[in-house]
Design an enzyme around this catalytic site. Structure first.
Site, mmCIF file in Angstrom:
data_model
loop_
_atom_site.group_PDB
_atom_site.id
_atom_site.type_symbol
_atom_site.label_atom_id
_atom_site.label_comp_id
_atom_site.label_asym_id
_atom_site.label_seq_id
_atom_site.Cartn_x
_atom_site.Cartn_y
_atom_site.Cartn_z
ATOM 1 N N ASP A 92 -15.363 71.498 -43.965
ATOM 2 C CA ASP A 92 -14.554 72.557 -43.358
ATOM 3 C C ASP A 92 -14.432 73.745 -44.299
ATOM 4 O OD1 ASP A 92 -13.718 71.809 -40.807
ATOM 5 O OD2 ASP A 92 -12.031 70.635 -41.553
ATOM 6 N N GLU A 191 -11.065 69.613 -29.972
ATOM 7 C CA GLU A 191 -9.889 68.836 -30.372
ATOM 8 C C GLU A 191 -8.780 68.960 -29.344
ATOM 9 O OE1 GLU A 191 -8.678 69.388 -34.429
ATOM 10 O OE2 GLU A 191 -6.839 68.219 -34.164
#
Ligand code: KIV
Length: 273
Positions: A92, A191
């Site tokens: 990330d 998500e």
């Protein structure tokens, strides 16, 4: 002539993930933040290891992912890469290191790739960060997108509840998903969005769509390792399946050790020189 078996794949690449989608094989992905755990889950046959900025929560004890820095992500990713032989390692880019401008995004991306040896980066967002993603892709660095609940924007959302239930937000999510595929992202995380919406996106895109709290109609699943192993015990959303209660096991083992030290049972004669 021997026929190559799927499990003969030495090192998973972004291309393998696309091939897995094409043949209907689901992608398994978990987070890891350190060498020892990465080594274990790689041995277990995981396809993708995400050095997630969730390290901010589960490793550093922060309430959000915002405080983790690029240097800290590089530290975690460097440790993970050393433990991995097989899985694709995705890192990330943390909050504040790519949203400002494309050149800053490229500089952050190059640092992670050069200093850690990771295979791919993940960035949160759609059209708002298009130029940053394009600049990173121009350097030959693969990018995994991330839409739906994007924890780096928690202060904009104000809640961790399910995203894209409303028409306008779900329309934008579908548009962003197509945009990310068009500009060259190799895969996409969705998500905490409705399962039907996630399944629709997965069926419309050719790149693999990996879900967390997005139902079973996508091309793969990702969970935070500390959640699924029961190490992070205070977090139990509906989408989480716990595969172990390692937290309880750690407490039990440490209590036994404390007891043995206090009672002088440890060390015994065979445990000394
Ligand atoms: O940081 C992270 O762990 C993630 C997953 C929840 C996908 O982004």
């Amino acid at each position: 002539m021997s026929v190559a078996k799927e499990d003969s794949v030495k090192k998973v690449t972004t291309r393998h993930l696309v091939e897995m989608k094409q043949r209907g094989e689901k992608v398994s992905m978990l987070t890891a933040y350190d060498y020892s755990m990465a080594k274990l889950i790689d041995q277990a046959g995981i396809d993708v290891i995400l050095v997630g900025d969730s390290a901010s929560n589960v490793m550093a004890g922060n309430q959000t992912t915002l405080p983790i820095t690029l240097d800290q992500m590089i530290y975690h990713a460097t440790s993970v890469v050393k433990g991995v032989n097989h899985a694709l390692v995705v890192v990330d880019l943390p909050f504040g290191t790519y949203q400002g401008n494309p050149l800053e995004a490229l500089a952050s991306a190059v640092r992670v790739m050069r200093e850690t040896g990771a295979d791919c980066l993940k960035l949160e967002g759609g059209s708002e960060i298009r130029e940053s993603i394009e600049r990173i892709l121009c350097a030959g660095i693969p990018v995994m997108g991330h839409l739906g609940l994007t924890p780096q924007s928690i202060h904009k959302f104000g809640t961790y509840s399910v995203r894209a239930r409303e028409e306008a937000e779900s329309r934008k999510l579908v548009e962003d998903a197509h945009l990310l595929e068009e500009i060259g992202c190799c895969s996409l995380v969705l998500e905490k969005i409705p399962a039907a919406l996630a399944a629709r996106v997965a069926s419309e895109l050719t790149i693999p769509v990996i879900g967390i709290g997005a139902g079973g109609g996508v091309d793969g699943q990702v969970l935070v390792m500390h959640d699924m192993l029961g190490i992070n015990q205070g977090f139990s959303p509906k989408f989480l399946r716990r595969y172990a209660n390692i937290g309880d096991e750690i407490v039990r083992a440490v209590q036994a050790y404390v007891g043995d030290v206090k009672s002088r049972d440890f060390p015994n004669e065979t445990e000394q020189y």
